[in-house]
Each structure stands twice: as C-alpha cells, then as structure tokens.
Design a protein around this motif. Sequence first.
Motif, mmCIF file in Angstrom:
data_model
loop_
_atom_site.group_PDB
_atom_site.id
_atom_site.type_symbol
_atom_site.label_atom_id
_atom_site.label_comp_id
_atom_site.label_asym_id
_atom_site.label_seq_id
_atom_site.Cartn_x
_atom_site.Cartn_y
_atom_site.Cartn_z
ATOM 1 N N LEU A 130 0.821 -1.210 0.000
ATOM 2 C CA LEU A 130 0.000 0.000 0.000
ATOM 3 C C LEU A 130 0.854 1.259 0.000
ATOM 4 O O LEU A 130 0.472 2.274 -0.593
ATOM 5 N N ILE A 131 2.007 1.195 0.639
ATOM 6 C CA ILE A 131 2.852 2.390 0.687
ATOM 7 C C ILE A 131 3.347 2.750 -0.710
ATOM 8 O O ILE A 131 3.439 3.938 -1.070
ATOM 9 N N TRP A 132 3.624 1.743 -1.551
ATOM 10 C CA TRP A 132 4.075 2.026 -2.906
ATOM 11 C C TRP A 132 2.919 2.438 -3.803
ATOM 12 O O TRP A 132 3.106 3.195 -4.755
ATOM 13 N N ARG A 133 1.731 1.973 -3.517
ATOM 14 C CA ARG A 133 0.560 2.479 -4.231
ATOM 15 C C ARG A 133 0.358 3.957 -3.923
ATOM 16 O O ARG A 133 0.044 4.757 -4.814
ATOM 17 N N ALA A 134 0.539 4.315 -2.648
ATOM 18 C CA ALA A 134 0.402 5.719 -2.254
ATOM 19 C C ALA A 134 1.462 6.583 -2.927
ATOM 20 O O ALA A 134 1.176 7.680 -3.428
ATOM 21 N N ILE A 135 2.706 6.088 -2.950
ATOM 22 C CA ILE A 135 3.786 6.840 -3.591
ATOM 23 C C ILE A 135 3.500 7.014 -5.073
ATOM 24 O O ILE A 135 3.688 8.106 -5.642
ATOM 25 N N LEU A 136 3.028 5.954 -5.731
ATOM 26 C CA LEU A 136 2.712 6.035 -7.157
ATOM 27 C C LEU A 136 1.636 7.079 -7.423
ATOM 28 O O LEU A 136 1.728 7.844 -8.396
ATOM 29 N N ALA A 137 0.633 7.138 -6.563
ATOM 30 C CA ALA A 137 -0.431 8.131 -6.730
ATOM 31 C C ALA A 137 0.116 9.551 -6.591
ATOM 32 O O ALA A 137 -0.237 10.444 -7.374
ATOM 33 N N LEU A 138 0.975 9.773 -5.601
ATOM 34 C CA LEU A 138 1.564 11.103 -5.418
ATOM 35 C C LEU A 138 2.474 11.463 -6.591
ATOM 36 O O LEU A 138 2.522 12.628 -7.011
ATOM 37 N N VAL A 139 3.191 10.474 -7.109
ATOM 38 C CA VAL A 139 4.067 10.717 -8.263
ATOM 39 C C VAL A 139 3.239 11.169 -9.457
ATOM 40 O O VAL A 139 3.559 12.172 -10.120
ATOM 41 N N ILE A 140 2.161 10.458 -9.745
ATOM 42 C CA ILE A 140 1.309 10.820 -10.883
ATOM 43 C C ILE A 140 0.685 12.190 -10.667
ATOM 44 O O ILE A 140 0.687 13.047 -11.561
ATOM 45 N N GLY A 141 0.127 12.410 -9.470
ATOM 46 C CA GLY A 141 -0.552 13.675 -9.206
ATOM 47 C C GLY A 141 0.366 14.877 -9.263
ATOM 48 O O GLY A 141 0.049 15.891 -9.895
ATOM 49 N N TYR A 142 1.529 14.779 -8.620
ATOM 50 C CA TYR A 142 2.411 15.946 -8.539
ATOM 51 C C TYR A 142 3.240 16.148 -9.799
ATOM 52 O O TYR A 142 3.691 17.264 -10.073
ATOM 53 N N SER A 143 3.468 15.082 -10.562
ATOM 54 C CA SER A 143 4.264 15.246 -11.783
ATOM 55 C C SER A 143 3.595 16.209 -12.757
ATOM 56 O O SER A 143 4.285 16.928 -13.493
#
Length: 262
Positions: A130-143
């Motif tokens: 779940l922590i990597w799912r969260a990181i992936l979401a932040l990466v997509i959103g902030y990129s």
Amino acid sequence: MTPPPSRDFPWWLLIAATIAAWLMWQVVADDLYSQILDTLLRGVWITLFVTTVGFAMASALGLLVALAGLSRSIVIRQIARFYVEIVRGIPILVLLLYVAFVLAPALVAAWNWATGWAGFEPMRTRDFPLIWRAILALVIGYSAFIAEVFRAGLLSVEIGQIEAANALGLNRWQRFRHIVFPQAIRTILPPLGNDFIAMIKDSSLVSVLGVLDITQLGKVTAAGNFRYFETYNVVALLYLIMTVTLSLLLRRLEARLRQAPR
C-alpha cells in the motif's frame, strides 16, 4: 512611510515559535504528551520516506512531461498536454484511491500476463504494498504540476541564449545541459520547493490506505486513548515543524538566487 511587506518583522514566526515552545514544554513535562510523541515519531520516517521518494520520482517524470510538452512533434505535445490537464483536474485523494484500488490491480494483471510465458509465479494484488501504491499516486498527481513548473522555467530562458548556442554548434542535449537548464533552474527552484512542502502536507492523505504515517498513527492513538486534543496537537506540531522549517530555508534560497549574478 509604511515599510514594504518584505521588511516587516516576522511576528507570525514569533507567535508560531511561542506556541511550538509551549507544546514542546507539554511534551517534556506531561507523560501523556511524551507517550503520544514517542508513538507518532515512528510515523515521521514514513512521512519523510513517502514524500522524499515520491517527490524525486515526480520531479523526474515532470521533467520528462515538460520536455515532451516542448517537443517539435505536435503528437507528443498534445499527449503531454492531455496528461497534465487530466491529472491536474483530479483531486489527490480521488487519485490516491483510484491508483490503489484500480490501477494497482491492473498493473499486477498486466505483469502476470507479460511474465506468464516465462513461468514466473503469478503476483497477487496484495503483494503490491500500500505504501508504494500511495507513492505512485503522489508521483502521478504531482508530476503534472511539476511539469508546468519545469515548462515555465525552460521557457523563461531568453531565445537569444539558445540562438547563440546554435551558432556555436551545440546539439540539443548540449544546449539543454550547458545553456538552458542552468539558467532555468533559478526560476524553477522556488516553486519546486513549494511543491515539496505541499507534498509533505498531502502525504497525510496516505492514511486513508492505512499507511502508518503521522496522521494514521495519530488517528489510531486518539481512538485508543480518547485524548483527541493532545494527540492532534502533537500531529499538527510535527507537520508544522517540517513545513515551517522548509519554508524558511526556501526563503533564504530565493534570496540567494536573487543576489547571485546571472
């Protein structure tokens, strides 16, 4: 004459420091505050990990999207524009849930399909932390937001500088590396720092997935001791220490960049 706002004495900082000092005294003098702080400090490392890794990956992706948006190919430019506009229009919380429960299972299914012929053991969705799912979401959103920061910074470089580089026979990569990016970084760094601070705050949203960051540990602690006032005071204090400290460092960096010769 009224002094300009930039020369005002930072009363807000004095007040904030006073409140922080009072809370720190409570932590030292009150056993309950000390216990809450000891519990929440474990979440600080998760918050910093999610923010640091997510921001680094988002910056790399954002730079690629920005360069794609400045491409000579109209197809590549339109793809980059589509990505930026769509992603920026989705709230981070919605994106977080979508990535965690829609995109992550789809990625697992795609991985199993791609590696099935090689005899690899199928990956299960729960194997995607779940922590990597969260990181992936932040990466997509902030990129998407960072891409606009990079694009604006790259476009701020005077066209005469690029023409001079062309006259010297530099190729596109050499122009970017030696001429464009070193000048653009002055414009890019301040808003990039603001995005980093914003990501620290938005990282609290990963608590909806059960990731044990500061916010999630605060919720669990408050639910256990029913001392919501004390618990969320410490939660707020930890976030404020990180964000205010980074804001002050960012202001000093901006001042140095303004004073540095071009």
